[in-house]
Design a protein around this motif. Structure first.
Motif, PDB file in Angstrom:
ATOM      1  N   VAL A  24      -7.435 -15.623  -7.655  1.00  0.00           N
ATOM      2  CA  VAL A  24      -6.285 -14.710  -7.564  1.00  0.00           C
ATOM      3  C   VAL A  24      -6.763 -13.272  -7.388  1.00  0.00           C
ATOM      4  N   THR A  25      -7.838 -12.905  -8.078  1.00  0.00           N
ATOM      5  CA  THR A  25      -8.407 -11.561  -7.899  1.00  0.00           C
ATOM      6  C   THR A  25      -8.828 -11.364  -6.442  1.00  0.00           C
ATOM      7  N   GLY A  26      -9.476 -12.380  -5.872  1.00  0.00           N
ATOM      8  CA  GLY A  26      -9.881 -12.300  -4.471  1.00  0.00           C
ATOM      9  C   GLY A  26      -8.691 -12.199  -3.538  1.00  0.00           C
ATOM     10  N   TYR A  27      -7.597 -12.893  -3.880  1.00  0.00           N
ATOM     11  CA  TYR A  27      -6.381 -12.850  -3.069  1.00  0.00           C
ATOM     12  C   TYR A  27      -5.798 -11.430  -3.053  1.00  0.00           C
ATOM     13  N   ILE A  28      -5.768 -10.774  -4.210  1.00  0.00           N
ATOM     14  CA  ILE A  28      -5.271  -9.395  -4.289  1.00  0.00           C
ATOM     15  C   ILE A  28      -6.131  -8.475  -3.434  1.00  0.00           C
ATOM     16  N   VAL A  29      -7.447  -8.617  -3.530  1.00  0.00           N
ATOM     17  CA  VAL A  29      -8.362  -7.780  -2.737  1.00  0.00           C
ATOM     18  C   VAL A  29      -8.159  -8.035  -1.240  1.00  0.00           C
ATOM     19  N   ASP A  30      -7.995  -9.305  -0.864  1.00  0.00           N
ATOM     20  CA  ASP A  30      -7.801  -9.638   0.561  1.00  0.00           C
ATOM     21  C   ASP A  30      -6.516  -9.029   1.104  1.00  0.00           C
ATOM     22  N   ILE A  31      -5.439  -9.018   0.300  1.00  0.00           N
ATOM     23  CA  ILE A  31      -4.180  -8.397   0.731  1.00  0.00           C
ATOM     24  C   ILE A  31      -4.400  -6.912   1.010  1.00  0.00           C
ATOM     25  N   CYS A  32      -5.059  -6.242   0.085  1.00  0.00           N
ATOM     26  CA  CYS A  32      -5.262  -4.792   0.220  1.00  0.00           C
ATOM     27  C   CYS A  32      -6.185  -4.467   1.392  1.00  0.00           C
ATOM     28  N   ARG A  33      -7.236  -5.252   1.573  1.00  0.00           N
ATOM     29  CA  ARG A  33      -8.160  -5.022   2.683  1.00  0.00           C
ATOM     30  C   ARG A  33      -7.478  -5.282   4.027  1.00  0.00           C
ATOM     31  N   ALA A  34      -6.576  -6.262   4.061  1.00  0.00           N
ATOM     32  CA  ALA A  34      -5.869  -6.568   5.306  1.00  0.00           C
ATOM     33  C   ALA A  34      -4.972  -5.403   5.734  1.00  0.00           C
ATOM     34  N   THR A  35      -4.402  -4.677   4.771  1.00  0.00           N
ATOM     35  CA  THR A  35      -3.560  -3.526   5.138  1.00  0.00           C
ATOM     36  C   THR A  35      -4.404  -2.416   5.763  1.00  0.00           C
ATOM     37  N   ARG A  36      -5.667  -2.291   5.320  1.00  0.00           N
ATOM     38  CA  ARG A  36      -6.531  -1.247   5.883  1.00  0.00           C
ATOM     39  C   ARG A  36      -6.917  -1.558   7.330  1.00  0.00           C
ATOM     40  N   GLU A  37      -6.835  -2.830   7.696  1.00  0.00           N
ATOM     41  CA  GLU A  37      -7.206  -3.237   9.054  1.00  0.00           C
ATOM     42  C   GLU A  37      -5.989  -3.437   9.944  1.00  0.00           C
ATOM     43  N   SER A  38      -4.776  -3.247   9.408  1.00  0.00           N
ATOM     44  CA  SER A  38      -3.563  -3.473  10.191  1.00  0.00           C
ATOM     45  C   SER A  38      -3.422  -2.406  11.274  1.00  0.00           C
ATOM     46  N   PRO A  39      -3.186  -2.809  12.528  1.00  0.00           N
ATOM     47  CA  PRO A  39      -2.998  -1.824  13.603  1.00  0.00           C
ATOM     48  C   PRO A  39      -1.726  -1.003  13.455  1.00  0.00           C
ATOM     49  N   SER A  40      -0.807  -1.454  12.601  1.00  0.00           N
ATOM     50  CA  SER A  40       0.456  -0.730  12.407  1.00  0.00           C
ATOM     51  C   SER A  40       0.346   0.391  11.384  1.00  0.00           C
ATOM     52  N   LEU A  41      -0.756   0.411  10.612  1.00  0.00           N
ATOM     53  CA  LEU A  41      -0.876   1.359   9.512  1.00  0.00           C
ATOM     54  C   LEU A  41      -1.970   2.403   9.749  1.00  0.00           C
ATOM     55  N   ALA A  42      -1.617   3.660   9.457  1.00  0.00           N
ATOM     56  CA  ALA A  42      -2.618   4.723   9.490  1.00  0.00           C
ATOM     57  C   ALA A  42      -3.336   4.822   8.148  1.00  0.00           C
ATOM     58  N   LEU A  43      -2.686   4.346   7.096  1.00  0.00           N
ATOM     59  CA  LEU A  43      -3.261   4.374   5.754  1.00  0.00           C
ATOM     60  C   LEU A  43      -2.951   3.062   5.060  1.00  0.00           C
ATOM     61  N   GLY A  44      -3.995   2.361   4.608  1.00  0.00           N
ATOM     62  CA  GLY A  44      -3.820   1.103   3.900  1.00  0.00           C
ATOM     63  C   GLY A  44      -3.893   1.300   2.397  1.00  0.00           C
ATOM     64  N   ILE A  45      -3.983   0.187   1.685  1.00  0.00           N
ATOM     65  CA  ILE A  45      -3.964   0.216   0.220  1.00  0.00           C
ATOM     66  C   ILE A  45      -5.346   0.580  -0.311  1.00  0.00           C
ATOM     67  N   SER A  46      -5.383   1.510  -1.273  1.00  0.00           N
ATOM     68  CA  SER A  46      -6.633   1.932  -1.901  1.00  0.00           C
ATOM     69  C   SER A  46      -6.967   1.000  -3.064  1.00  0.00           C
ATOM     70  N   PRO A  47      -8.195   1.104  -3.602  1.00  0.00           N
ATOM     71  CA  PRO A  47      -8.512   0.321  -4.800  1.00  0.00           C
ATOM     72  C   PRO A  47      -7.550   0.577  -5.962  1.00  0.00           C
ATOM     73  N   ARG A  48      -7.000   1.803  -6.068  1.00  0.00           N
ATOM     74  CA  ARG A  48      -6.007   2.052  -7.121  1.00  0.00           C
ATOM     75  C   ARG A  48      -4.781   1.175  -6.915  1.00  0.00           C
ATOM     76  N   GLY A  49      -4.382   0.977  -5.647  1.00  0.00           N
ATOM     77  CA  GLY A  49      -3.254   0.116  -5.353  1.00  0.00           C
ATOM     78  C   GLY A  49      -3.544  -1.336  -5.704  1.00  0.00           C
ATOM     79  N   ALA A  50      -4.795  -1.769  -5.458  1.00  0.00           N
ATOM     80  CA  ALA A  50      -5.185  -3.139  -5.815  1.00  0.00           C
ATOM     81  C   ALA A  50      -5.124  -3.329  -7.323  1.00  0.00           C
ATOM     82  N   THR A  51      -5.585  -2.328  -8.073  1.00  0.00           N
ATOM     83  CA  THR A  51      -5.524  -2.386  -9.536  1.00  0.00           C
ATOM     84  C   THR A  51      -4.084  -2.435 -10.017  1.00  0.00           C
TER      85      THR A  51
END
Length: 321
Positions: A231-258
């Motif tokens: 589950v921890t890995g799943y949360i990290v994967d969600i946040c990392r995927a937002t950083r790679e999304s072509p629709s987003l200029a700013l993805g989720i930071s580690p604070r958001g993952a926490t």
């Protein structure tokens, strides 16, 4: 006084929904979000049109939890000292004494926070992050628990000062409050026709059903809620995927993952489990993450929203078993 058990604390917090429903109709998800924020020691940004009971909701919550609450109407001429307090000269003692501002409370309703300039918005940063206010070099701790519930209107932008990303990131949750459905609106009008007054919660039959001791017992239980490596890995994967999304200029930071980890644990405990599932993560992903991403202009022009992008990320990521 007997210390509440985890089970009794959960029962008390679940009773909040029933109690607050005596004053506020059809806002169960928002009530749950506010309880999750209290369990995680976080703050909430409430977004919705005027007249959907945002102020009444916070007042009802504070009454049902036996907590002190204060409201500040944020305006362009509001000064930081109007929020935090200031040193006042006392002619009788020939000395300065500290006059606490409205931030010294348990639940602070920051109404229309985007109507005040950045300098006054920033006066809340230390209070939200450090749970203290520094005046003239002296730190002054805030009461515990302490929660800021800030409101903003999603459709009116004239004369507003949008919150910077750094301050948005300080809010644990962003809860959107929609207009009520037809039956809920009929119920609201019926209550008013029968004499309900939002200014008199006692007359509505609202009574304290939980307190600070219940919150402390609940927080201790949430801290023991298990999170598997998957589950921890799943949360990290969600946040990392937002950083790679072509629709987003700013993805989720580690604070958001926490933050997503914390809110998922609180939700899992509230629903009666001592472990977090991927469904808990999905349930809290939108309110925890929607205000922490920034759309690219071209994606916004094509009709994309923060919610739609996060929903697409959740749909494409494999869910751990």
């Amino acid at each position: 006084m007997t210390t509440p058990t985890a089970d009794s604390a959960r029962a008390s917090l679940e009773a909040l929904r029933t109690e607050i429903a005596k004053a506020v109709v059809g806002q169960d998800p928002t009530v749950t979000g506010l309880v999750v924020a209290l369990l995680c020691r976080g703050h909430v940004l409430l977004e919705g049109p005027p007249g959907v009971a945002k102020t009444l909701l916070v007042r009802a919550l504070s009454s049902a939890l036996q907590l002190d609450t204060k409201r500040v109407q944020f305006t362009p001429d509001l000064m930081p000292s109007d929020v935090t307090g200031s040193l006042v000269y006392d002619a009788r003692s020939a000395a300065f004494s500290f006059q606490p501002g409205p931030v010294f409370t348990n639940l602070l309703l920051a109404d229309e926070i985007n109507r005040t300039p950045p300098k006054t918005q920033a006066s809340l940063l230390e209070a939200m992050e450090e749970r203290q206010v520094t005046i003239d070099g002296t730190p002054r701790p805030l009461p515990e628990p302490f929660l800021v519930a800030a409101t903003q209107n999603p459709v009116e932008y004239e004369g507003t000062y949008p919150l910077p990303e750094a301050q948005l990131d300080r809010f644990l949750l962003k809860l959107t409050i929609p207009l009520p459905g037809r039956q809920d609106e009929i119920d609201i009008l019926t209550r008013h026709a029968e004499g309900f007054s939002p200014r008199d919660l006692d007359a509505a039959g609202l009574r304290p059903v939980a307190g600070v001791a219940d919150l402390e017992a609940a927080r201790a239980a949430v801290a023991k809620t298990a999170v598997s490596p998957e589950v921890t890995g799943y949360i990290v994967d969600i946040c990392r995927a937002t950083r790679e999304s072509p629709s987003l200029a700013l993805g989720i930071s580690p604070r958001g993952a926490t933050a997503l980890l914390s809110t998922s644990r609180a939700w899992a405990w509230l629903t009666g489990r001592d472990y977090v599932t991927p469904d808990d993560v999905k349930a809290l992903a939108l309110p925890t993450l929607r205000h922490r991403v920034q759309l690219r202009p071209e994606a916004e022009m094509e009709g994309a929203t923060a919610d739609s992008v996060i929903t697409a990320v959740l749909a494409h990521l494999p869910v751990p078993r």
